[in-house]
Each structure stands twice: as structure tokens, then as C-alpha cells.
Design a protein around this motif. Structure first.
Motif, mmCIF file in Angstrom:
data_model
loop_
_atom_site.group_PDB
_atom_site.id
_atom_site.type_symbol
_atom_site.label_atom_id
_atom_site.label_comp_id
_atom_site.label_asym_id
_atom_site.label_seq_id
_atom_site.Cartn_x
_atom_site.Cartn_y
_atom_site.Cartn_z
ATOM 1 N N SER A 19 1.669 41.371 22.349
ATOM 2 C CA SER A 19 0.682 40.395 21.881
ATOM 3 C C SER A 19 1.316 39.080 21.474
ATOM 4 N N ALA A 20 2.628 38.978 21.575
ATOM 5 C CA ALA A 20 3.320 37.776 21.133
ATOM 6 C C ALA A 20 3.222 36.665 22.167
ATOM 7 N N THR A 21 3.247 35.434 21.699
ATOM 8 C CA THR A 21 3.365 34.268 22.571
ATOM 9 C C THR A 21 4.813 34.156 23.012
ATOM 10 N N GLU A 22 5.042 33.987 24.302
ATOM 11 C CA GLU A 22 6.401 33.928 24.828
ATOM 12 C C GLU A 22 6.773 32.499 25.208
ATOM 13 N N ALA A 23 8.017 32.153 24.971
ATOM 14 C CA ALA A 23 8.511 30.819 25.304
ATOM 15 C C ALA A 23 9.987 30.904 25.641
ATOM 16 N N ASP A 24 10.465 29.891 26.356
ATOM 17 C CA ASP A 24 11.909 29.762 26.540
ATOM 18 C C ASP A 24 12.537 29.224 25.256
ATOM 19 N N VAL A 25 11.856 28.233 24.657
ATOM 20 C CA VAL A 25 12.366 27.610 23.435
ATOM 21 C C VAL A 25 11.247 27.485 22.409
ATOM 22 N N LEU A 26 11.529 27.928 21.199
ATOM 23 C CA LEU A 26 10.652 27.694 20.059
ATOM 24 C C LEU A 26 11.239 26.553 19.245
ATOM 25 N N ILE A 27 10.437 25.542 18.980
ATOM 26 C CA ILE A 27 10.861 24.430 18.137
ATOM 27 C C ILE A 27 10.079 24.510 16.837
ATOM 28 N N VAL A 28 10.789 24.603 15.723
ATOM 29 C CA VAL A 28 10.145 24.651 14.409
ATOM 30 C C VAL A 28 10.266 23.272 13.780
ATOM 31 N N GLY A 29 9.152 22.567 13.703
ATOM 32 C CA GLY A 29 9.136 21.216 13.167
ATOM 33 C C GLY A 29 8.627 20.225 14.189
ATOM 34 N N GLY A 30 7.550 19.519 13.844
ATOM 35 C CA GLY A 30 6.941 18.579 14.778
ATOM 36 C C GLY A 30 7.102 17.129 14.377
ATOM 37 N N GLY A 31 8.290 16.767 13.883
ATOM 38 C CA GLY A 31 8.606 15.368 13.615
ATOM 39 C C GLY A 31 9.205 14.730 14.861
ATOM 40 N N PRO A 32 9.773 13.525 14.731
ATOM 41 C CA PRO A 32 10.359 12.855 15.894
ATOM 42 C C PRO A 32 11.411 13.679 16.627
ATOM 43 N N ALA A 33 12.280 14.398 15.892
ATOM 44 C CA ALA A 33 13.320 15.198 16.549
ATOM 45 C C ALA A 33 12.704 16.341 17.347
ATOM 46 N N GLY A 34 11.845 17.128 16.706
ATOM 47 C CA GLY A 34 11.259 18.277 17.375
ATOM 48 C C GLY A 34 10.427 17.888 18.578
ATOM 49 N N LEU A 125 15.687 24.223 15.329
ATOM 50 C CA LEU A 125 15.213 23.978 13.972
ATOM 51 C C LEU A 125 15.191 22.474 13.722
ATOM 52 N N ALA A 126 14.007 21.959 13.371
ATOM 53 C CA ALA A 126 13.836 20.524 13.108
ATOM 54 C C ALA A 126 12.945 20.364 11.881
ATOM 55 N N THR A 127 13.320 21.056 10.811
ATOM 56 C CA THR A 127 12.464 21.171 9.633
ATOM 57 C C THR A 127 12.630 20.036 8.633
ATOM 58 N N ASP A 278 24.355 31.896 17.583
ATOM 59 C CA ASP A 278 24.205 31.652 19.018
ATOM 60 C C ASP A 278 22.733 31.565 19.406
ATOM 61 N N GLY A 279 22.394 30.510 20.139
ATOM 62 C CA GLY A 279 21.018 30.342 20.596
ATOM 63 C C GLY A 279 20.149 29.515 19.673
ATOM 64 N N VAL A 280 20.697 29.082 18.535
ATOM 65 C CA VAL A 280 19.930 28.283 17.576
ATOM 66 C C VAL A 280 20.566 26.894 17.461
ATOM 67 N N TYR A 281 19.721 25.881 17.611
ATOM 68 C CA TYR A 281 20.143 24.485 17.476
ATOM 69 C C TYR A 281 19.474 23.880 16.241
ATOM 70 N N ALA A 282 20.094 22.855 15.671
ATOM 71 C CA ALA A 282 19.490 22.111 14.568
ATOM 72 C C ALA A 282 19.556 20.629 14.886
ATOM 73 N N ILE A 283 18.448 19.925 14.648
ATOM 74 C CA ILE A 283 18.354 18.509 14.986
ATOM 75 C C ILE A 283 17.571 17.769 13.903
ATOM 76 N N GLY A 284 17.735 16.450 13.874
ATOM 77 C CA GLY A 284 16.990 15.633 12.930
ATOM 78 C C GLY A 284 17.601 15.638 11.539
ATOM 79 N N ASP A 285 16.761 15.355 10.544
ATOM 80 C CA ASP A 285 17.243 15.201 9.169
ATOM 81 C C ASP A 285 17.795 16.492 8.578
ATOM 82 N N LEU A 286 17.542 17.622 9.210
ATOM 83 C CA LEU A 286 18.108 18.899 8.758
ATOM 84 C C LEU A 286 19.627 18.908 8.873
ATOM 85 N N VAL A 287 20.152 18.024 9.721
ATOM 86 C CA VAL A 287 21.594 17.911 9.972
ATOM 87 C C VAL A 287 22.125 16.690 9.231
ATOM 88 N N SER A 288 23.298 16.794 8.655
ATOM 89 C CA SER A 288 23.884 15.677 7.916
ATOM 90 C C SER A 288 24.263 14.561 8.883
#
Length: 316
Positions: A19-34, A125-127, A278-288
Motif C-alpha cells: 500500500s506504500a507509495t513508491e519512488a526512486d527518490v524521496l525528498i523531505v522538505g519543499g523549500g528552494p533546495a528540495g 533531506l532538505a528540512t 549510504d543513499g541519503v543526501y542533505a542539501i540547503g540550510d540543513l548543511v553548514s
């Protein structure tokens, strides 16, 4: 550098894999980076789901005049609207929801949201962050009209020759006051108590012709800015207030996954924006890094291209 630990057992899953939604990539955060990452990944022809809680810091931008491509300026809400439309045009699924957890699974990751489970091969992750501000009356209204500003790099140009007050923690206040002196000679550092600023800080301020105002009590809004009320009843007018109190990094999901982070709480990444998991990226203000929309766009492109190359060819 620190590595967070998963101290609690994995939460019981509320949804079956079928019943799960399937994706190649899940992006958490809908700001400019995400959203920029979603645009690139969509154009790379990947299935992308963006989970956005609607709390992007960009929503506070009344008008940005340093965002490339918009010489007349653009508001944060308008920029996000355009980015969402562009991401959707290239196939991204945009979900208004909150991701409560992200956990490793066989072949990828599973995320729990209020609307259901999402499984993906990779996670971005773009939280972002939340600015810490003092008690300022009518804060949102003041941000909208430009009498409270949160980023000297973004809009220092807009305060040329205006009366500016900087309030917050000593080192940050001095650093921001020195930066703003490039734009106006009318900069004041506000302290609540005499010991708030050390003798060395006061010496630098005096050398740089930056005023120091002790015994600050509260702000009172006016039609053209704020009055700073001192403990002896004296009133001083300022056109613009800059809080210099730092921020809170929205790193809860990253920490729960055991991702490495620095002393300030930002997620640690490599040159491809990969985290220690492995398999997790971080972008935007979450990163220094420099907290700028243009920087977020660049990080999004780097991460999206690396993820695509890994999907398609298995190399960097």
C-alpha cells in the motif's frame, strides 16, 4: 563531528509495503533546495516524491532582490510557487504532509507520513533551519515590510544609510554589525545588560564607530520601524532590526537515522552532498554553508546529478 544513534527500536509500521507509495527518490522538505532537486531528478526521468510540511524559511521572504534571474525582485511565496509548478511539470509528486520518520529498508528507505507510507531507493533531506528571534511585536508584519531582517547577506543592500539595530549574542552581534557597516554608518549594537558585551567587543565597536546601547528593555512598533525602549525610559528609533541569535537546525530526521553532524548541529556531507548514511543526501540550510537560495540550488543540482549517475551507471 558527531554521529547520532538510533536509541529506540524501529517504530511499528502502519502500512504494508503493497500500500506504500513508491519512488526512486524521496525528498523531505519543499523549500528552494528540495524543489530544485525535484526539478533535476524529474528531468533525469526518476520517480520523485516531495513531502513538504509548508514551513520553508523562504516563505518569510517579502522580496528578494539577489535571487538570480529576477532583477525586479521576487517574494519567497512566489518563488516557491514557481518552483512547485516546475517540479510538477517534470513529473514530481508534491505531497503536503509531515514525515515523522525515515528508516532503512531492504533496497532503500521507508518513510512514515500522516497520509501513508512512502518507500524510496534514495532520500534527500532538505528540512532547513528556523531563525531564533527575540520578542519583537508584530514580527511577521515587520518582516514583510522590511523593518525586521533576518539575513544581512541577502538584503544588506536594502538598508543603505538607514538606522539599524543589531541584537543577540555577543560574537554574532559584533560580526553582523561589522558586516552592515559596509552599507550604513548608523549601526547600533543593543545589550540588555552592561556585561552582555565584553570590553574587547566594546573596544572594536568604538574603533569601528559602531554605537553600543546598554540596558535595552523592549521594542515598540512604529509606522517607520521600531522604538527601542531603554530601562531608564529613553527611546531610540531604528528603521531596521537585525536579530543575531543564530538558528535551530531542523535535523531531527537526520539524527534519528544516525547521520553524522557537526557541533553546531548541521548535517555533515561530502562533495556530492552525501551524508554518512549510504543513499541519503542533505542539501540547503540543513548543511553548514552560506544560507542563500543560490547555494541551495547548487547543492540540489550536485546531489541530484550524483544520485542519477549512481542509479544509471553506478559511479560518481
Amino acid at each position: 563531528m558527531r554521529s547520532a544513534r538510533m536509541d529506540q527500536p524501529a517504530r511499528k509500521r502502519r502500512h504494508s509495503a503493497s500500500s506504500a507509495t513508491e519512488a526512486d527518490v524521496l525528498i523531505v522538505g519543499g523549500g528552494p533546495a528540495g524543489l530544485a532537486a525535484a526539478i533535476y531528478l524529474g528531468r533525469f526521468r526518476h520517480r520523485v516524491v516531495v513531502v513538504d510540511a509548508g514551513e520553508s524559511r523562504a516563505m518569510l521572504i517579502a522580496e528578494s532582490r539577489n535571487c538570480p534571474g529576477f532583477p525586479e525582485g521576487i517574494s519567497g511565496p512566489d518563488l516557491l510557487r514557481r518552483l512547485r509548478a516546475q517540479a510538477a511539470k517534470f513529473g514530481a509528486t508534491l505531497v503536503q504532509d509531515q514525515a515523522s520518520s525515515v528508516e532503512p529498508t531492504v533496497g532503500g528507505f521507508g518513510a512514515e507520513t500522516n497520509g501513508g507510507r512512502i518507500v524510496a531507493r534514495k532520500v534527500f533531506l532538505a528540512t532547513g533551519i528556523v531563525d531564533v528571534v527575540p520578542a519583537i511585536p508584530r514580527l511577521r508584519e515587520a518582516i514583510a515590510r522590511g523593518s525586521v531582517r533576518l539575513c544581512q547577506v541577502c538584503d544588506g543592500y536594502e538598508i543603505i544609510d538607514r538606522q539599524v539595530a543589531v541584537i543577540g549574542h555577543e560574537a554574532q552581534v559584533l560580526r553582523e554589525a561589522l558586516f552592515l557597516k559596509q552599507y550604513t554608518q548608523h549601526v547600533t549594537m543593543l545589550a540588555r545588560y552592561l556585561p552582555d558585551f565584553s570590553a574587547s567587543t566594546r573596544r572594536v565597536a568604538m574603533e569601528e564607530n559602531i554605537a553600543v546601547c546598554d540596558a535595552f528593555k523592549k521594542f515598540v512598533p512604529t509606522d517607520s520601524g521600531y522604538q527601542a525602549v531603554l530601562k531608564d525610559g529613553e527611546m531610540r528609533h531604528f528603521d531596521v532590526i537585525y536579530p543575531a541569535m543564530g538558528c535551530r537546525v531542523r535535523s531531527e530526521l537526520a539524527l534519528a537515522m544516525g547521520i553524522e553532524y557537526c557541533d553546531e548541529g548541521y548535517v555533515v556531507v561530502d562533495k556530492h552532498q552525501r551524508t554518512s548514511v549510504d543513499g541519503v543526501y542533505a542539501i540547503g540550510d540543513l548543511v553548514s554553508a552560506l544560507n542563500q537560495i543560490a547555494v541551495a540550488f547548487g547543492q540540489a543540482v550536485i546531489a541530484a546529478t550524483d544520485a542519477h549517475n549512481d542509479f544509471a551507471f553506478g559511479y560518481e
